[in-house]
Motif scaffolding. Structure first.
Motif, PDB file in Angstrom:
ATOM      1  N   LYS A   1      37.156  -1.659  44.861  1.00 19.00           N
ATOM      2  CA  LYS A   1      36.454  -2.853  44.374  1.00 19.00           C
ATOM      3  C   LYS A   1      35.879  -2.614  42.990  1.00 19.00           C
ATOM      4  CE  LYS A   1      32.960  -6.217  45.700  1.00 19.00           C
ATOM      5  NZ  LYS A   1      31.990  -6.594  46.720  1.00 19.00           N
TER       6      LYS A   1
ATOM      7  N   GLU B   1      38.654  -2.548  40.436  1.00 17.04           N
ATOM      8  CA  GLU B   1      39.184  -3.902  40.203  1.00 17.04           C
ATOM      9  C   GLU B   1      38.217  -4.728  39.356  1.00 17.04           C
ATOM     10  OE1 GLU B   1      41.971  -4.401  44.181  1.00 17.04           O
ATOM     11  OE2 GLU B   1      39.957  -5.283  44.204  1.00 17.04           O
ATOM     12  N   ASN B   2      36.928  -4.554  39.577  1.00 13.01           N
ATOM     13  CA  ASN B   2      35.926  -5.306  38.812  1.00 13.01           C
ATOM     14  C   ASN B   2      35.816  -4.828  37.369  1.00 13.01           C
ATOM     15  OD1 ASN B   2      35.300  -6.941  41.005  1.00 13.01           O
ATOM     16  ND2 ASN B   2      33.588  -5.669  41.652  1.00 13.01           N
TER      17      ASN B   2
END
Length: 109
Positions: free
Chosen positions: A103, A106-107
């Motif tokens: 996560k 991806e951010n």
């Protein structure tokens, strides 16, 4: 980097192989283990890697090798079941960490 795709898989192979033997009734032939691993991973797995893992599991004392005529079976013993259960718990905890890393990447990607 050469072989980088296999680094994580190699570390997890003892758990995956133990799981496959367990799933097959605690007794499996090497060919079946290779086939199931390839289905699980979705890609070809070198047979030599599987045999090396089986030898390692025998050395750990969690798998036993049995020959029945011309066929060889690998059997997950009681210590193997404990090994598998403990590592499944570790994988559950790691899954949380892995999801956080993914996560975050991806951010920030």
């Amino acid at each position: 980097m050469k072989g980088e795709r296999m680094i994580i898989l190699r570390g997890l192979l003892p758990v995956f192989v133990s799981f496959i033997i367990y799933k097959r009734g605690k007794r499996a032939r090497a060919a079946d283990i290779v086939k199931d691993l390839q289905c699980l991973y979705g890609k070809p797995i070198p047979k030599s890697l599987v045999f090396t893992t089986l030898k390692r599991l025998i050395r750990y004392g969690v798998v036993e090798k049995e020959t029945d005529g011309n066929r060889t079976f690998y059997i997950l013993n009681e210590d193997g079941e404990v090994f598998l259960i403990r590592h499944i718990e570790i994988l559950k905890n790691l899954n949380v960490v892995i999801q956080k890393v993914i996560k975050e990447m991806e951010n920030n990607g």
